[in-house]
Design a protein around this motif. Structure first.
Motif, PDB file in Angstrom:
ATOM      1  N   HIS A 401       0.826  -1.203   0.000  1.00 15.38           N
ATOM      2  CA  HIS A 401       0.000   0.000   0.000  1.00 15.38           C
ATOM      3  C   HIS A 401       0.867   1.262   0.000  1.00 15.38           C
ATOM      4  O   HIS A 401       0.554   2.239  -0.695  1.00 15.38           O
ATOM      5  CB  HIS A 401      -0.931   0.004   1.218  1.00 15.38           C
ATOM      6  CG  HIS A 401      -2.185  -0.816   1.029  1.00 15.38           C
ATOM      7  ND1 HIS A 401      -3.082  -0.574   0.025  1.00 15.38           N
ATOM      8  CD2 HIS A 401      -2.680  -1.866   1.739  1.00 15.38           C
ATOM      9  CE1 HIS A 401      -4.079  -1.437   0.098  1.00 15.38           C
ATOM     10  NE2 HIS A 401      -3.852  -2.240   1.142  1.00 15.38           N
ATOM     11  N   LYS A 402       1.955   1.222   0.765  1.00 14.99           N
ATOM     12  CA  LYS A 402       2.843   2.387   0.802  1.00 14.99           C
ATOM     13  C   LYS A 402       3.471   2.639  -0.573  1.00 14.99           C
ATOM     14  O   LYS A 402       3.566   3.779  -1.036  1.00 14.99           O
ATOM     15  CB  LYS A 402       3.935   2.169   1.849  1.00 14.99           C
ATOM     16  CG  LYS A 402       3.432   2.219   3.286  1.00 14.99           C
ATOM     17  CD  LYS A 402       4.579   1.993   4.270  1.00 14.99           C
ATOM     18  CE  LYS A 402       4.064   2.029   5.720  1.00 14.99           C
ATOM     19  NZ  LYS A 402       5.159   1.790   6.695  1.00 14.99           N
ATOM     20  N   ILE A 403       3.905   1.542  -1.236  1.00 14.44           N
ATOM     21  CA  ILE A 403       4.500   1.680  -2.579  1.00 14.44           C
ATOM     22  C   ILE A 403       3.469   2.233  -3.548  1.00 14.44           C
ATOM     23  O   ILE A 403       3.762   3.118  -4.362  1.00 14.44           O
ATOM     24  CB  ILE A 403       5.039   0.324  -3.054  1.00 14.44           C
ATOM     25  CG1 ILE A 403       6.207  -0.119  -2.158  1.00 14.44           C
ATOM     26  CG2 ILE A 403       5.465   0.373  -4.510  1.00 14.44           C
ATOM     27  CD1 ILE A 403       6.671  -1.537  -2.405  1.00 14.44           C
ATOM     28  N   PHE A 404       2.227   1.714  -3.475  1.00 14.27           N
ATOM     29  CA  PHE A 404       1.179   2.167  -4.391  1.00 14.27           C
ATOM     30  C   PHE A 404       0.863   3.638  -4.161  1.00 14.27           C
ATOM     31  O   PHE A 404       0.675   4.405  -5.114  1.00 14.27           O
ATOM     32  CB  PHE A 404      -0.079   1.315  -4.204  1.00 14.27           C
ATOM     33  CG  PHE A 404      -1.191   1.695  -5.138  1.00 14.27           C
ATOM     34  CD1 PHE A 404      -1.164   1.309  -6.463  1.00 14.27           C
ATOM     35  CD2 PHE A 404      -2.271   2.464  -4.690  1.00 14.27           C
ATOM     36  CE1 PHE A 404      -2.190   1.648  -7.327  1.00 14.27           C
ATOM     37  CE2 PHE A 404      -3.284   2.821  -5.549  1.00 14.27           C
ATOM     38  CZ  PHE A 404      -3.248   2.403  -6.875  1.00 14.27           C
ATOM     39  N   ASP A 405       0.804   4.059  -2.885  1.00 16.93           N
ATOM     40  CA  ASP A 405       0.540   5.470  -2.587  1.00 16.93           C
ATOM     41  C   ASP A 405       1.638   6.360  -3.144  1.00 16.93           C
ATOM     42  O   ASP A 405       1.384   7.477  -3.631  1.00 16.93           O
ATOM     43  CB  ASP A 405       0.399   5.668  -1.080  1.00 16.93           C
ATOM     44  CG  ASP A 405      -0.887   5.084  -0.526  1.00 16.93           C
ATOM     45  OD1 ASP A 405      -1.820   4.857  -1.329  1.00 16.93           O
ATOM     46  OD2 ASP A 405      -0.953   4.841   0.699  1.00 16.93           O
ATOM     47  N   THR A 406       2.909   5.882  -3.096  1.00 15.89           N
ATOM     48  CA  THR A 406       4.034   6.663  -3.650  1.00 15.89           C
ATOM     49  C   THR A 406       3.871   6.845  -5.151  1.00 15.89           C
ATOM     50  O   THR A 406       4.054   7.937  -5.694  1.00 15.89           O
ATOM     51  CB  THR A 406       5.361   5.952  -3.333  1.00 15.89           C
ATOM     52  OG1 THR A 406       5.499   5.818  -1.912  1.00 15.89           O
ATOM     53  CG2 THR A 406       6.540   6.735  -3.895  1.00 15.89           C
ATOM     54  N   ILE A 407       3.479   5.737  -5.848  1.00 17.24           N
ATOM     55  CA  ILE A 407       3.281   5.819  -7.304  1.00 17.24           C
ATOM     56  C   ILE A 407       2.100   6.732  -7.631  1.00 17.24           C
ATOM     57  O   ILE A 407       2.144   7.529  -8.561  1.00 17.24           O
ATOM     58  CB  ILE A 407       3.050   4.407  -7.874  1.00 17.24           C
ATOM     59  CG1 ILE A 407       4.308   3.545  -7.689  1.00 17.24           C
ATOM     60  CG2 ILE A 407       2.664   4.477  -9.345  1.00 17.24           C
ATOM     61  CD1 ILE A 407       4.119   2.093  -8.057  1.00 17.24           C
ATOM     62  N   ARG A 408       1.005   6.604  -6.846  1.00 16.93           N
ATOM     63  CA  ARG A 408      -0.205   7.385  -7.120  1.00 16.93           C
ATOM     64  C   ARG A 408       0.048   8.878  -6.986  1.00 16.93           C
ATOM     65  O   ARG A 408      -0.568   9.700  -7.675  1.00 16.93           O
ATOM     66  CB  ARG A 408      -1.310   6.937  -6.145  1.00 16.93           C
ATOM     67  CG  ARG A 408      -2.707   7.408  -6.509  1.00 16.93           C
ATOM     68  CD  ARG A 408      -3.701   6.763  -5.574  1.00 16.93           C
ATOM     69  NE  ARG A 408      -5.069   7.069  -5.975  1.00 16.93           N
ATOM     70  CZ  ARG A 408      -5.711   8.192  -5.645  1.00 16.93           C
ATOM     71  NH1 ARG A 408      -5.096   9.098  -4.899  1.00 16.93           N
ATOM     72  NH2 ARG A 408      -6.952   8.413  -6.053  1.00 16.93           N
ATOM     73  N   HIS A 410       2.998  10.287  -7.588  1.00 20.24           N
ATOM     74  CA  HIS A 410       4.114  10.692  -8.463  1.00 20.24           C
ATOM     75  C   HIS A 410       3.585  11.675  -9.515  1.00 20.24           C
ATOM     76  O   HIS A 410       2.497  11.468 -10.082  1.00 20.24           O
ATOM     77  CB  HIS A 410       4.710   9.447  -9.139  1.00 20.24           C
ATOM     78  CG  HIS A 410       6.013   9.706  -9.823  1.00 20.24           C
ATOM     79  ND1 HIS A 410       6.092  10.207 -11.107  1.00 20.24           N
ATOM     80  CD2 HIS A 410       7.301   9.552  -9.383  1.00 20.24           C
ATOM     81  CE1 HIS A 410       7.355  10.329 -11.454  1.00 20.24           C
ATOM     82  NE2 HIS A 410       8.130   9.933 -10.414  1.00 20.24           N
ATOM     83  N   PRO A 411       4.342  12.773  -9.851  1.00 19.73           N
ATOM     84  CA  PRO A 411       3.841  13.778 -10.803  1.00 19.73           C
ATOM     85  C   PRO A 411       3.605  13.252 -12.204  1.00 19.73           C
ATOM     86  O   PRO A 411       2.771  13.786 -12.939  1.00 19.73           O
ATOM     87  CB  PRO A 411       4.937  14.850 -10.788  1.00 19.73           C
ATOM     88  CG  PRO A 411       6.141  14.176 -10.249  1.00 19.73           C
ATOM     89  CD  PRO A 411       5.653  13.136  -9.300  1.00 19.73           C
ATOM     90  N   ILE A 412       4.288  12.183 -12.622  1.00 23.55           N
ATOM     91  CA  ILE A 412       4.106  11.643 -13.971  1.00 23.55           C
ATOM     92  C   ILE A 412       3.202  10.406 -13.942  1.00 23.55           C
ATOM     93  O   ILE A 412       2.220  10.317 -14.694  1.00 23.55           O
ATOM     94  CB  ILE A 412       5.468  11.292 -14.612  1.00 23.55           C
ATOM     95  CG1 ILE A 412       6.310  12.576 -14.756  1.00 23.55           C
ATOM     96  CG2 ILE A 412       5.270  10.626 -15.977  1.00 23.55           C
ATOM     97  CD1 ILE A 412       7.705  12.323 -15.265  1.00 23.55           C
ATOM     98  N   ARG A 418      -4.573   7.345 -11.563  1.00 20.76           N
ATOM     99  CA  ARG A 418      -5.877   7.856 -11.166  1.00 20.76           C
ATOM    100  C   ARG A 418      -6.895   7.742 -12.295  1.00 20.76           C
ATOM    101  O   ARG A 418      -8.076   7.445 -12.074  1.00 20.76           O
ATOM    102  CB  ARG A 418      -5.747   9.297 -10.684  1.00 20.76           C
ATOM    103  CG  ARG A 418      -5.021   9.421  -9.338  1.00 20.76           C
ATOM    104  CD  ARG A 418      -5.170  10.813  -8.761  1.00 20.76           C
ATOM    105  NE  ARG A 418      -4.451  11.813  -9.557  1.00 20.76           N
ATOM    106  CZ  ARG A 418      -3.157  12.111  -9.408  1.00 20.76           C
ATOM    107  NH1 ARG A 418      -2.441  11.485  -8.477  1.00 20.76           N
ATOM    108  NH2 ARG A 418      -2.594  13.060 -10.151  1.00 20.76           N
ATOM    109  N   THR A 419      -6.439   7.970 -13.535  1.00 19.57           N
ATOM    110  CA  THR A 419      -7.335   7.803 -14.686  1.00 19.57           C
ATOM    111  C   THR A 419      -7.783   6.361 -14.813  1.00 19.57           C
ATOM    112  O   THR A 419      -8.961   6.061 -15.081  1.00 19.57           O
ATOM    113  CB  THR A 419      -6.624   8.256 -15.972  1.00 19.57           C
ATOM    114  OG1 THR A 419      -6.258   9.632 -15.838  1.00 19.57           O
ATOM    115  CG2 THR A 419      -7.544   8.082 -17.177  1.00 19.57           C
ATOM    116  N   ARG A 420      -6.877   5.437 -14.603  1.00 17.91           N
ATOM    117  CA  ARG A 420      -7.216   4.004 -14.674  1.00 17.91           C
ATOM    118  C   ARG A 420      -8.244   3.645 -13.603  1.00 17.91           C
ATOM    119  O   ARG A 420      -9.186   2.865 -13.843  1.00 17.91           O
ATOM    120  CB  ARG A 420      -5.958   3.151 -14.527  1.00 17.91           C
ATOM    121  CG  ARG A 420      -6.207   1.642 -14.652  1.00 17.91           C
ATOM    122  CD  ARG A 420      -4.890   0.877 -14.579  1.00 17.91           C
ATOM    123  NE  ARG A 420      -5.103  -0.534 -14.742  1.00 17.91           N
ATOM    124  CZ  ARG A 420      -5.455  -1.364 -13.759  1.00 17.91           C
ATOM    125  NH1 ARG A 420      -5.644  -0.887 -12.531  1.00 17.91           N
ATOM    126  NH2 ARG A 420      -5.635  -2.656 -13.988  1.00 17.91           N
TER     127      ARG A 420
END
Length: 438
Positions: A401-408, A410-412, A418-420
């Motif tokens: 969950h922490k890794i996913f939150d970091t990716i979510r 991320h500016p790029i 989020r669109t997905r």
């Protein structure tokens, strides 16, 4: 032993089947009420099968006035409509048993005794049972603890019955007729239940067979042919009737058919109060759940005293009443009886066999203490390992969950993620609404 004359009050057709078990043990005279009032003397005992009609009620009043002992031997269940919903022109007394007229009342079971006590008869009630059903006690089976035999090659034979008096008002007759018509229509349109073809055995009273349009197997209403019909059947559907206890006593799954939806003084594990309940109920009658059969046996134990021989208890009650009546007559004292002439009954409630309802508890039935202790230790060890595994998986899930939150965030990559998510939510919502998202 009884020393006075014992009368069973009524005509041969009315009381012969009630008196027969007792006549095999002692002399009993079957006598109409008008004859009893002329012949009975203090020290005698008059047994009544009914207090409903004036010819019996008048006889009881006269016999009690003359210090003759009287006993009301109830032979069946209490029925709500008969007790509370009679016609305005009903010839029977509308407050029968409220209170009982006789000196004593022989009840068929504990629940009946409680009801009659609540009606003002506490000092009169004696739990006896039904002597004419003693022979069925040998056929009683603990149906909730034994697996029922599967018979896929045999038809499901349903015995459909009505009480001796199907109804007591015109509206009740209409409701009962409609319920039977619905049962017939259901059977006509249902090919099989539990992969078994359906065969209905009709045992109807009051001309209901002509109304429904079926062949009637009823031969008499004294119970002589009922046991034959019960032996032929796999399950029973009946309007509220003493026959429901006979059916339960021989282990048949039994449903009450009552479109009037009246309160029941004798309950059942199954009730049919409308057409929509037929399919589900009859499917369960074909393959009855163990918990339902246990409840049926519990109802039976409370409603019908069958732990002890009912004829023995009736004979004991007759002897004690006769002995007391003679003693009072010798001393020329007014006739009164003490409460509880009969010894109390254990009235055991059937034990629930939980393992037949919850197969996962089958291990608890083992008697090998050593093996059970080993299995318990193994189970506790496995639980410990499973808890450790769950704890490790929860830790890894938290890290994911922490890794996913970091990716979510991320500016790029974040906008893509989020669109997905929005697309997936829209697709899920479209499917839930029954629309095509493609």
């Amino acid at each position: 032993m009884a020393t006075g004359t014992i009368f069973y009050v009524g005509t041969e057709s009315e009381v012969a089947h009630h008196a027969r078990p007792l006549q095999q043990r002692m002399p009993i005279r079957i006598t109409p009420p008008d004859v009893v009032t002329n012949e009975a003397r203090p020290g005698d005992l008059a047994i009544f099968f009914s207090e409903h009609f004036d010819r019996f009620r008048s006889a009881i009043h006269e016999l009690k006035r003359r210090n003759v002992a009287t006993l009301y031997a109830i032979d069946g269940i209490l029925e709500w409509r008969n007790a509370w919903q009679n016609r305005e022109t009903e010839p029977a007394c509308p407050w029968t048993m409220r209170p009982v007229l006789c000196h004593k009342v022989a009840c068929i079971g504990a629940s009946q005794a409680r009801t009659l006590a609540a009606w003002g008869n506490t000092e009169k009630v004696e739990v006896v049972g039904i002597p004419r059903l003693d022979h069925l006690r040998l056929e009683a089976t603990p149906a909730d603890t034994a697996p029922r035999e599967s018979r896929p090659d045999q038809p499901l034979r349903l015995l459909v019955m009505t009480a001796k008096w199907p109804g007591f008002t015109e509206a009740q007759h209409h409701q009962i007729a409609q319920s039977l018509i619905d049962v017939k229509a259901w059977a006509d349109t249902t090919a099989a239940v539990c992969n078994r073809p359906i065969e209905l055995i009709w045992r109807l009273t009051g001309g209901m067979d002509r109304i429904v349009g079926v062949e009637n197997s009823l031969r008499d209403t004294t119970g002589e042919d009922l046991i034959t019909a019960l032996r032929r059947s796999d399950a029973v559907i009946t309007t509220p009737s003493t026959a429901q206890l006979e059916s339960m006593l021989v282990g048949k799954p039994t449903a009450i058919l009552d479109y009037t939806n009246s309160p029941l003084y004798v309950d059942a594990a199954w009730r049919i109060t409308c057409q929509g309940q037929l399919d589900h109920t009859i499917t369960q009658l074909c393959d009855p759940p163990a918990e339902r059969m246990h409840y049926q046996n519990t109802v039976l134990a409370d409603s019908l005293q069958h732990d002890a021989d009912a004829t023995d208890r009736m004979m004991m009650l007759i002897d004690k009443m006769s002995e007391h009546a003679n003693a009072m007559a010798e001393h020329q004292q007014p006739l009164q009886f003490p409460a509880a002439l009969l010894p109390p009954l254990a009235n055991p409630t059937p034990l629930l066999c939980a393992e037949s309802i919850f197969p996962e508890r089958a291990a608890a039935t083992q008697n090998d203490a050593g093996m059970l202790s080993i299995e318990l230790a193994d189970a506790q060890r496995e639980i410990k390992l499973l808890r450790a595994t769950i704890q490790q998986l929860q830790l890894e899930l938290g890290q994911a969950h922490k890794i996913f939150d970091t990716i979510r965030n991320h500016p790029i990559a974040g906008p893509v993620v989020r669109t997905r998510e929005k697309i997936l939510q829209w697709v899920s919502k479209s499917k839930a609404n029954g629309t095509d998202a493609t």
